[in-house]
Design an enzyme around this catalytic site. Structure first.
Site, PDB file in Angstrom:
ATOM      1  N   SER A  86       0.816  -1.224   0.000  1.00 55.37           N
ATOM      2  CA  SER A  86       0.000   0.000   0.000  1.00 55.37           C
ATOM      3  C   SER A  86       0.844   1.267   0.000  1.00 55.37           C
ATOM      4  O   SER A  86       1.753   1.427   0.815  1.00 55.37           O
ATOM      5  CB  SER A  86      -0.895  -0.022   1.245  1.00 55.37           C
ATOM      6  OG  SER A  86      -1.313   1.288   1.561  1.00 55.37           O
ATOM      7  N   GLY A  87       0.496   2.181  -0.890  1.00 56.34           N
ATOM      8  CA  GLY A  87       1.200   3.470  -0.923  1.00 56.34           C
ATOM      9  C   GLY A  87       0.936   4.271   0.337  1.00 56.34           C
ATOM     10  O   GLY A  87       1.841   4.893   0.902  1.00 56.34           O
ATOM     11  N   LEU A  88      -0.318   4.224   0.785  1.00 56.37           N
ATOM     12  CA  LEU A  88      -0.678   4.945   2.003  1.00 56.37           C
ATOM     13  C   LEU A  88       0.126   4.417   3.191  1.00 56.37           C
ATOM     14  O   LEU A  88       0.706   5.190   3.965  1.00 56.37           O
ATOM     15  CB  LEU A  88      -2.184   4.779   2.275  1.00 56.37           C
ATOM     16  CG  LEU A  88      -2.680   5.314   3.618  1.00 56.37           C
ATOM     17  CD1 LEU A  88      -2.530   6.827   3.687  1.00 56.37           C
ATOM     18  CD2 LEU A  88      -4.138   4.919   3.850  1.00 56.37           C
ATOM     19  N   ASP A 120       0.803  10.596   1.849  1.00 54.16           N
ATOM     20  CA  ASP A 120       0.606   9.745   0.674  1.00 54.16           C
ATOM     21  C   ASP A 120       0.525  10.631  -0.570  1.00 54.16           C
ATOM     22  O   ASP A 120      -0.440  10.577  -1.327  1.00 54.16           O
ATOM     23  CB  ASP A 120      -0.689   8.927   0.885  1.00 54.16           C
ATOM     24  CG  ASP A 120      -0.869   7.850  -0.175  1.00 54.16           C
ATOM     25  OD1 ASP A 120       0.092   7.562  -0.912  1.00 54.16           O
ATOM     26  OD2 ASP A 120      -1.992   7.306  -0.266  1.00 54.16           O
ATOM     27  N   ASP A 150       1.101  -1.117  -4.906  1.00 51.74           N
ATOM     28  CA  ASP A 150       0.300   0.062  -5.224  1.00 51.74           C
ATOM     29  C   ASP A 150       1.307   1.078  -5.782  1.00 51.74           C
ATOM     30  O   ASP A 150       2.011   1.747  -5.036  1.00 51.74           O
ATOM     31  CB  ASP A 150      -0.350   0.554  -3.924  1.00 51.74           C
ATOM     32  CG  ASP A 150      -0.943   1.942  -4.051  1.00 51.74           C
ATOM     33  OD1 ASP A 150      -1.015   2.458  -5.180  1.00 51.74           O
ATOM     34  OD2 ASP A 150      -1.328   2.500  -3.007  1.00 51.74           O
ATOM     35  N   ASP A 166       0.932   3.859  -7.329  1.00 49.71           N
ATOM     36  CA  ASP A 166       0.420   5.221  -7.519  1.00 49.71           C
ATOM     37  C   ASP A 166       0.194   5.495  -9.009  1.00 49.71           C
ATOM     38  O   ASP A 166      -0.502   4.743  -9.664  1.00 49.71           O
ATOM     39  CB  ASP A 166       1.378   6.246  -6.883  1.00 49.71           C
ATOM     40  CG  ASP A 166       1.387   6.141  -5.361  1.00 49.71           C
ATOM     41  OD1 ASP A 166       0.452   5.519  -4.814  1.00 49.71           O
ATOM     42  OD2 ASP A 166       2.320   6.653  -4.730  1.00 49.71           O
ATOM     43  N   GLU A 204      -2.733   4.031 -10.976  1.00 47.32           N
ATOM     44  CA  GLU A 204      -4.029   4.719 -10.992  1.00 47.32           C
ATOM     45  C   GLU A 204      -3.994   5.893 -11.961  1.00 47.32           C
ATOM     46  O   GLU A 204      -2.935   6.513 -12.166  1.00 47.32           O
ATOM     47  CB  GLU A 204      -4.383   5.178  -9.572  1.00 47.32           C
ATOM     48  CG  GLU A 204      -3.401   6.159  -8.958  1.00 47.32           C
ATOM     49  CD  GLU A 204      -3.523   6.256  -7.437  1.00 47.32           C
ATOM     50  OE1 GLU A 204      -3.285   5.221  -6.759  1.00 47.32           O
ATOM     51  OE2 GLU A 204      -3.833   7.347  -6.922  1.00 47.32           O
ATOM     52  N   LYS A 230       0.473  12.287  -6.807  1.00 45.59           N
ATOM     53  CA  LYS A 230      -0.927  11.946  -6.528  1.00 45.59           C
ATOM     54  C   LYS A 230      -1.293  12.345  -5.093  1.00 45.59           C
ATOM     55  O   LYS A 230      -0.425  12.699  -4.265  1.00 45.59           O
ATOM     56  CB  LYS A 230      -1.199  10.451  -6.759  1.00 45.59           C
ATOM     57  CG  LYS A 230      -0.266   9.477  -6.076  1.00 45.59           C
ATOM     58  CD  LYS A 230      -0.354   9.355  -4.570  1.00 45.59           C
ATOM     59  CE  LYS A 230      -1.696   8.978  -4.051  1.00 45.59           C
ATOM     60  NZ  LYS A 230      -1.833   7.520  -3.859  1.00 45.59           N
ATOM     61  N   ASN A 274      -3.992  10.905  -1.909  1.00 44.24           N
ATOM     62  CA  ASN A 274      -4.783   9.741  -1.530  1.00 44.24           C
ATOM     63  C   ASN A 274      -6.241   9.948  -1.927  1.00 44.24           C
ATOM     64  O   ASN A 274      -6.784  11.051  -1.805  1.00 44.24           O
ATOM     65  CB  ASN A 274      -4.672   9.473  -0.019  1.00 44.24           C
ATOM     66  CG  ASN A 274      -5.380   8.190   0.380  1.00 44.24           C
ATOM     67  OD1 ASN A 274      -6.578   8.191   0.640  1.00 44.24           O
ATOM     68  ND2 ASN A 274      -4.637   7.099   0.398  1.00 44.24           N
ATOM     69  N   SER A 275      -6.864   8.871  -2.372  1.00 43.02           N
ATOM     70  CA  SER A 275      -8.222   8.957  -2.924  1.00 43.02           C
ATOM     71  C   SER A 275      -9.251   9.412  -1.903  1.00 43.02           C
ATOM     72  O   SER A 275     -10.333   9.847  -2.273  1.00 43.02           O
ATOM     73  CB  SER A 275      -8.625   7.596  -3.488  1.00 43.02           C
ATOM     74  OG  SER A 275      -7.683   7.188  -4.444  1.00 43.02           O
ATOM     75  N   ARG A 320      -5.986   1.037 -12.288  1.00 43.88           N
ATOM     76  CA  ARG A 320      -6.954   1.493 -11.277  1.00 43.88           C
ATOM     77  C   ARG A 320      -7.731   2.682 -11.824  1.00 43.88           C
ATOM     78  O   ARG A 320      -7.133   3.702 -12.196  1.00 43.88           O
ATOM     79  CB  ARG A 320      -6.193   1.853 -10.014  1.00 43.88           C
ATOM     80  CG  ARG A 320      -6.985   2.621  -8.985  1.00 43.88           C
ATOM     81  CD  ARG A 320      -6.251   2.547  -7.668  1.00 43.88           C
ATOM     82  NE  ARG A 320      -6.565   3.633  -6.779  1.00 43.88           N
ATOM     83  CZ  ARG A 320      -6.018   3.773  -5.576  1.00 43.88           C
ATOM     84  NH1 ARG A 320      -5.116   2.879  -5.150  1.00 43.88           N
ATOM     85  NH2 ARG A 320      -6.339   4.788  -4.815  1.00 43.88           N
ATOM     86  N   HIS A 371     -12.216   1.865  -7.839  1.00 42.22           N
ATOM     87  CA  HIS A 371     -12.151   2.419  -6.489  1.00 42.22           C
ATOM     88  C   HIS A 371     -13.343   3.332  -6.229  1.00 42.22           C
ATOM     89  O   HIS A 371     -13.861   3.975  -7.145  1.00 42.22           O
ATOM     90  CB  HIS A 371     -10.838   3.200  -6.312  1.00 42.22           C
ATOM     91  CG  HIS A 371     -10.403   3.287  -4.871  1.00 42.22           C
ATOM     92  ND1 HIS A 371     -10.922   2.504  -3.883  1.00 42.22           N
ATOM     93  CD2 HIS A 371      -9.460   4.069  -4.268  1.00 42.22           C
ATOM     94  CE1 HIS A 371     -10.343   2.792  -2.735  1.00 42.22           C
ATOM     95  NE2 HIS A 371      -9.454   3.737  -2.930  1.00 42.22           N
TER      96      HIS A 371
END
Ligand code: SPV
Ligand code: MG
Length: 541
Positions: free
Chosen positions: A42-44, A54, A81, A83, A110, A116, A118-119, A155, A186
């Site tokens: 996970s990037g986060l 992130d 992930d 990104d 993504e 980027k 975080n979503s 993504r 997502h």
């Protein structure tokens, strides 16, 4: 199976698979041990464990470094992930080849812009990547991979950015055509409506992955019913670690003692286990030529030592103090100094006071009516696998250099004999005199001296046959471990030999055809038989 192949099998397993986030080597190991067939890099989480946001604040090579640790300690595949791919198509190519080098099975990119966000942070304000540009990035990644089973997951962030199902499908279709092996759809809604609508429309054109962080309360059955390929638990390991660390830190700060946390946290032993210390131990045994590393020292210390009178009323001879320390501590200290740490002490008389640290114990509870060989057997019975053995008297002080001499011999059985034996004769006591193949002379420099016989109380050597006195330490190599045991068992099978002593064993070994090598020395040891010896020992020790 290759990690890339493992990942593809999951992707196309035909049932919904669950994979879990990790963010460093340790958490990757924990996730694997929990039984997950794949790890989400996970990037986060990876950003968070660095203490940064992130937002691509950690550079992609820093992420790569973390992945390398994760990949090295696990056998299950890792889906990174990735990104946005950390740049344009060119960065993506380089990323894919670097991931392959680190045995990472797959990457998810993504359709947002570098750097980027975080979503779940101001999602609708986030611009999406140009679709064609993103397709080029996917193509470049697929062209860069050298392993056919490496996977690229595209993504789709259309829902996150506030677009509808049509845009999500349009992009998914384009990414699919560009070569993406799967789609991650997502959503930041608290309900699964968006991803379910997408899946229904997309059907089975390619596997679909989801991250239900926000719609976490959706029953898992729903994901199964809709036929999602992979459900990603994307950040729960990091978040549980945060909660645990915060709790412990607070407790320690306010409590100012370790007692309030000790029972709530993993024991240090568990840390070592997760680090794989067992494997290192095994490797050390295999590759490190450390003297005595597979040697167990057996110290025979069951006897009271009656001749010391009141000194041994409440403790055995081995625990009598010499220069401020028990005799046994001096003995084990000498062996420790020779690199020998694995020491088994045979206790008998007043065994409860024989309690020095870092020793193992074997008990001869029949010490009162049994002898040294009986005690020796008790110790040997605690050793499961054949290994090198040193047998040592528990009432003989010895200099470390004498122990080192034992290792100069590669013979299966080695003893050390003191040529200055006549001094002992004058002390008028029983001693382990030895008769050897030849006496010490200039010639023995080059020859191999072997044992012919050792005195036993029942069979004393007459003066003319004596060449030395055994100093009370003997080495047996692992290949003769079984032979030693069987000769010993043979002796003890006869009840008459219950009180038999070491000399009896030596003679039986020689009679059975074993060669017992003798190395001559002079001094460097002192047996403790009397109060006078203790006085002498005070200066020796
Ligand atoms: C991550 O785990 O970093 C993800 C998933 O990208 S999410 O945080 O849900 O965007
Ligand atoms: Mg991410």
């Amino acid at each position: 199976m290759k990690k890339t192949t493992q990942f593809r099998k999951l992707l196309f397993s035909g049932k919904t698979e669950f994979i879990c986030e990790a963010h460093n080597g340790l958490s990757a190991k924990i996730v694997e041990e929990a039984g997950f067939p794949c790890i989400w890099g996970s990037g986060l989480s990876i950003s968070s464990q660095f203490g940064v946001r992130d937002n691509n604040e950690a550079s992609w090579t820093q992420v790569l470094e973390v992945l390398e640790f994760m990949s090295d300690v696990t056998a299950v595949p890792i889906l990174l992930d990735g990104d946005t791919g950390y740049g344009n198509f060119n960065n993506m190519r380089r990323l894919v080849s670097k991931l392959e080098q680190r045995n990472i099975a797959a990457v998810c990119i993504e359709d947002k812009l570098f750097p980027k966000t975080n979503s779940f942070v101001k999602g609708t304000a986030q611009p999406l990547a140009d679709m064609e540009e993103f397709c080029g990035k996917i193509k470049a990644g697929k062209d860069a991979q050298t392993d056919d089973d490496f996977s690229i997951v595209a993504r789709v962030e259309a829902f996150i950015a506030g677009w509808g199902l049509q845009e999500a499908l349009r992009r998914a279709e384009a990414y699919h055509k560009a070569g993406a092996d799967a789609i991650l759809i997502h959503s930041a809604l608290g309900v699964p409506d968006e991803v379910l609508a997408f899946k229904k429309a997309w059907a089975d054109r390619s596997p679909v992955l989801i991250v239900p962080t926000k719609y976490y309360s959706t029953p898992t059955e729903v994901f199964r019913d809709y036929g999602f390929s992979i459900v990603i638990w994307a950040n729960q390991i990091l978040r549980s670690a945060i909660t645990a660390m915060q709790k412990t830190a607070k407790l320690l700060k306010t409590g100012e003692t370790l007692t309030i946390v000790e029972d709530r946290i993993a024991p240090v032993k568990e840390v070592f286990r997760l680090q794989g210390m067992d494997e290192l131990d095994a490797a050390e045994r295999l590759y490190l030529p450390r003297q005595g590393q597979n040697t167990a020292v057996i110290v025979l210390a069951a006897a009271r030592g009656k001749d010391l009178g009141v000194l041994t009323e409440s403790r055995p001879k081995a625990m009598v103090e010499i220069a401020g320390q028990p005799l046994l501590a001096h003995i084990t200290g000498a062996y420790n100094a020779a690199g020998l740490k694995d020491i088994i002490v045979v206790r008998g008389y007043k065994k409860e006071v024989v309690n020095l640290p870092n020793l193992s114990f074997a008990d001869n509870d029949e010490y009162a009516d049994s002898g040294e060989l009986y005690s020796l057997k008790k110790a040997l019975d605690t050793i499961a696998e054949p290994r090198d053995i040193i047998i040592a008297y528990g009432d003989v002080l010895i200099r470390t250099y004498i122990i080192q001499i034992l290792f100069e011999s590669t013979a299966p059985f080695t003893i050390i004999a003191d040529t200055n034996w006549e001094e002992g004769v004058n002390r008028n006591r029983f001693a382990d005199y030895v008769e050897c193949s030849e006496p010490l002379s200039r010639r023995t420099f080059n020859s191999v001296v072997t044992l012919k016989a050792m005195s036993t109380p029942a069979d004393m050597l007459e003066r003319g046959r004596i060449h030395g006195e055994w100093v009370g330490t003997m080495r047996v190599t692992a290949d003769k471990f079984s032979a030693l045991k069987s000769v010993l068992d043979g002796i003890l099978r006869d009840p008459k030999n219950r009180n038999a002593e070491i000399g009896h064993l030596m003679n039986a070994l020689v009679r059975s055809g074993e060669t017992v090598r003798v190395l001559y020395t002079t001094g460097g040891w002192l047996d403790i038989d009397s109060v006078e010896d203790i006085v002498l020992a005070g200066s020796f020790a």
